[in-house]
Design an enzyme around this catalytic site. Structure first.
Site, PDB file in Angstrom:
ATOM      1  N   SER A 141      37.599   5.525  70.784  1.00 50.01           N
ATOM      2  CA  SER A 141      38.692   6.378  70.331  1.00 50.01           C
ATOM      3  C   SER A 141      39.992   5.580  70.458  1.00 50.01           C
ATOM      4  O   SER A 141      40.292   5.050  71.526  1.00 50.01           O
ATOM      5  CB  SER A 141      38.721   7.622  71.231  1.00 50.01           C
ATOM      6  N   LYS A 167      37.260   5.757  65.981  1.00 55.48           N
ATOM      7  CA  LYS A 167      37.896   7.073  65.762  1.00 55.48           C
ATOM      8  C   LYS A 167      39.398   6.877  65.942  1.00 55.48           C
ATOM      9  O   LYS A 167      39.846   6.378  66.979  1.00 55.48           O
ATOM     10  CB  LYS A 167      37.331   8.068  66.781  1.00 55.48           C
ATOM     11  N   LEU A 168      40.150   7.267  64.908  1.00 51.40           N
ATOM     12  CA  LEU A 168      41.610   7.150  64.970  1.00 51.40           C
ATOM     13  C   LEU A 168      42.202   8.511  65.299  1.00 51.40           C
ATOM     14  O   LEU A 168      41.888   9.502  64.642  1.00 51.40           O
ATOM     15  CB  LEU A 168      42.181   6.688  63.626  1.00 51.40           C
ATOM     16  N   LYS A 169      43.076   8.533  66.279  1.00 50.76           N
ATOM     17  CA  LYS A 169      43.818   9.753  66.560  1.00 50.76           C
ATOM     18  C   LYS A 169      44.887   9.893  65.475  1.00 50.76           C
ATOM     19  O   LYS A 169      45.559   8.898  65.141  1.00 50.76           O
ATOM     20  CB  LYS A 169      44.485   9.637  67.929  1.00 50.76           C
ATOM     21  N   ASP A 195      40.668  12.147  64.399  1.00 52.40           N
ATOM     22  CA  ASP A 195      40.735  13.287  65.312  1.00 52.40           C
ATOM     23  C   ASP A 195      42.179  13.771  65.396  1.00 52.40           C
ATOM     24  O   ASP A 195      43.070  13.022  65.800  1.00 52.40           O
ATOM     25  CB  ASP A 195      40.250  12.852  66.700  1.00 52.40           C
ATOM     26  N   ASN A 197      43.118  16.755  67.035  1.00 52.19           N
ATOM     27  CA  ASN A 197      43.404  17.578  68.224  1.00 52.19           C
ATOM     28  C   ASN A 197      44.318  18.765  67.908  1.00 52.19           C
ATOM     29  O   ASN A 197      45.341  18.975  68.572  1.00 52.19           O
ATOM     30  CB  ASN A 197      44.030  16.732  69.346  1.00 52.19           C
ATOM     31  N   GLU A 220      38.037  15.544  62.781  1.00 50.10           N
ATOM     32  CA  GLU A 220      37.774  16.342  63.974  1.00 50.10           C
ATOM     33  C   GLU A 220      38.945  17.274  64.284  1.00 50.10           C
ATOM     34  O   GLU A 220      40.097  16.843  64.339  1.00 50.10           O
ATOM     35  CB  GLU A 220      37.538  15.382  65.147  1.00 50.10           C
ATOM     36  N   ASP A 245      35.773  20.416  67.879  1.00 51.93           N
ATOM     37  CA  ASP A 245      35.790  20.011  69.292  1.00 51.93           C
ATOM     38  C   ASP A 245      36.328  21.199  70.097  1.00 51.93           C
ATOM     39  O   ASP A 245      35.547  22.038  70.567  1.00 51.93           O
ATOM     40  CB  ASP A 245      36.680  18.756  69.438  1.00 51.93           C
ATOM     41  N   LYS A 269      31.201  18.200  74.296  1.00 50.06           N
ATOM     42  CA  LYS A 269      31.763  17.704  75.558  1.00 50.06           C
ATOM     43  C   LYS A 269      31.298  18.664  76.637  1.00 50.06           C
ATOM     44  O   LYS A 269      31.695  19.843  76.632  1.00 50.06           O
ATOM     45  CB  LYS A 269      33.291  17.719  75.508  1.00 50.06           C
ATOM     46  N   GLY A 297      34.203  12.326  74.677  1.00 46.74           N
ATOM     47  CA  GLY A 297      34.568  11.738  75.967  1.00 46.74           C
ATOM     48  C   GLY A 297      35.893  12.302  76.423  1.00 46.74           C
ATOM     49  O   GLY A 297      36.703  12.747  75.611  1.00 46.74           O
TER      50      GLY A 297
HETATM   51  O1  NPG Z   1      36.297   7.952  75.115  1.00 45.78           O
HETATM   52  O2  NPG Z   1      36.603   9.158  76.884  1.00 45.78           O
HETATM   53  C1  NPG Z   1      36.912   8.803  75.740  1.00 45.78           C
HETATM   54  C2  NPG Z   1      38.110   9.460  75.095  1.00 45.78           C
HETATM   55  C3  NPG Z   1      37.822  10.026  73.771  1.00 45.78           C
HETATM   56  O3  NPG Z   1      39.658  10.624  72.397  1.00 45.78           O
HETATM   57  C4  NPG Z   1      38.937  10.922  73.307  1.00 45.78           C
HETATM   58  N1  NPG Z   1      39.088  12.059  73.986  1.00 45.78           N
HETATM   59  O4  NPG Z   1      40.447  14.754  72.174  1.00 45.78           O
HETATM   60  O5  NPG Z   1      38.496  13.909  72.252  1.00 45.78           O
HETATM   61  C5  NPG Z   1      39.644  13.961  72.650  1.00 45.78           C
HETATM   62  C6  NPG Z   1      40.135  13.003  73.717  1.00 45.78           C
HETATM   63  C7  NPG Z   1      40.516  13.624  75.031  1.00 45.78           C
HETATM   64  C8  NPG Z   1      40.776  12.819  76.097  1.00 45.78           C
HETATM   65  C9  NPG Z   1      40.614  14.968  75.198  1.00 45.78           C
HETATM   66  C10 NPG Z   1      41.121  13.353  77.334  1.00 45.78           C
HETATM   67  C11 NPG Z   1      40.964  15.483  76.427  1.00 45.78           C
HETATM   68  C12 NPG Z   1      41.206  14.686  77.494  1.00 45.78           C
END
Ligand code: NPG
Length: 374
Positions: A141, A167-169, A195, A197, A220, A245, A269, A297
């Site tokens: 990510s 995966k690009l935020k 992603d 969020n 996502e 998610d 998750k 993750g």
């Molecule tokens: O590889 O652990 C990892 C991080 C992957 O981007 C990632 N997690 O929105 O999915 C998500 C984000 C996240 C991280 C969400 C921390 C919440 C807490």
């Protein structure tokens, strides 16, 4: 199995660099670890809650409070100990069912007890959950950057390390152009997804449809977590598959989203859905409906990472997950680090999680520790 007590330990680990998403920037990981002490063995759990309520309303302070005030006293009672004795970790969900929400605390507790149980019996997490693979493909990510050249450098570095999927935020103002730049630089064969969020609304549907040009695996969680119907509407406008998610917090919400055709892929998750056993239910449900799932993750230490590897080894996890090497986030992990081998990570096979915190490192990162005797 008799549960003697639970150790609650807070640790703080610096990240290798800032991780910026549409909901904030993280520079370190503050983690609540649980150690279940039973008559036969000790087991570890990791609570994925963060300090601030920006990804989820569940935070470290709230999860610690419900564990201490409600969950642990419930397990300690006569009924709790009897159910744990008869059914082990499988009793945790039922015992805690009267309590609303706080799935991250429930997941951590179930994980610690399951680990203790499996260690005592010499069975691995992977086998217990139904894993079928020895290694899992590793995705990474990638956070939001100030400039596209910075992003391209970082993505290039991860690809050189061997990660098999990027995966690009994204967020409004950082979406089409960074995706275009990565696709152009690294070619059509790169497995690429984004992603958001929850950063968009349905009014952005036409804008998000521009992502269809880049052959992404998925988008996502573009809309707010409670806007499941909005995702169903969006799925009719955007060709790129929608993955949920934040909206999926249980097998029941997964079933509703599937029924509404709000997503065609689910990011599982375990912390978000209340545990590894609920995660398996969502996996089974998705498989029965022909949906792909992948393992998300939450910047886990080696403890949570080990359990995620086990989950990601189930047959329905057909897309690479955010199951990266420890070095993606930490210079020093609290367990033996997970490493990339040809873009894959080996699923631990030892009893329980198959990994244990290294005492000196754990001590170094510990900010508080408390033992609750049951
Ligand atoms: O590889 O652990 C990892 C991080 C992957 O981007 C990632 N997690 O929105 O999915 C998500 C984000 C996240 C991280 C969400 C921390 C919440 C807490």
């Amino acid at each position: 199995m008799k549960l003697r007590g639970i150790e609650l330990r807070r640790i703080g680990i610096p990240l290798v660099g800032p991780f910026r998403t549409s909901f904030g920037t993280q520079n370190d990981r503050d983690v609540l670890l649980l150690k279940a002490v039973t008559d036969d063995a000790e087991g570890w759990g990791e609570c994925v809650a963060m300090a601030e309520p920006s990804y989820s309303p569940e935070v470290l302070a709230s999860e610690t409070a419900v564990l201490k005030d409600w969950f642990l006293p419930t397990l300690a009672g006569e009924r709790g100990q009897a159910a744990l004795g008869a059914h082990g970790a499988h009793a945790v969900t039922q015992l805690l069912h009267p309590f609303k929400g706080h799935r991250m605390a429930k997941a951590a507790l179930e994980m610690a007890i399951l680990d203790a149980e499996l260690r005592a019996e010499g069975r691995s997490f992977g086998r217990e959950l139904g894993g079928v693979r020895e290694t899992v493909p590793s995705g990474v990510s990638v956070g939001i950057f100030d400039t596209i050249p910075q992003l391209l450098d970082v993505v290039g570095g991860y690809l050189a390390e061997g990660y098999v999927r990027i995966k690009l935020k994204i967020e409004p103002g950082w979406d089409i152009e960074p995706v275009r730049a990565v696709r152009e630089r690294f070619g059509d064969d790169l497995l690429l997804q984004v992603d958001a969020n929850t950063a968009y609304t349905l009014r952005d549907a036409r804008h998000l449809a521009k992502l269809d040009d880049f052959d992404l695996l998925l988008i996502e969680q573009p809309l707010e977590e409670e806007d499941v119907v909005g995702h169903a509407d969006l799925a009719k406008i955007v060709k790129t598959p929608i993955c949920l998610d934040e909206s999926i917090v249980s097998a029941q919400t997964a079933a509703a989203a599937i029924r509404l055709e709000a997503c065609s892929i689910i990011n599982i998750k375990p912390g978000r859905v209340g545990g590894y056993l609920e995660s398996v239910k969502i996996h089974d449900l998705a498989q029965a409906h022909g949906l792909a799932v992948w393992c998300g993750g939450m910047l886990e230490t080696g403890i949570g990472r080990a359990a995620n590897m086990a989950l990601a080894s189930l047959p329905g996890f057909t897309l690479p997950g955010d199951v990266s090497a420890s070095s993606r986030f930490f210079h020093t992990d609290i367990t033996e680090p997970f490493v990339l081998e040809d873009g894959h990570i080996r699923v631990p096979t030892g009893p329980g999680l198959g990994v244990t915190p290294i005492p000196e490192i754990l001590e170094e990162f510990t900010t508080s520790v408390e033992f609750i005797e049951l």
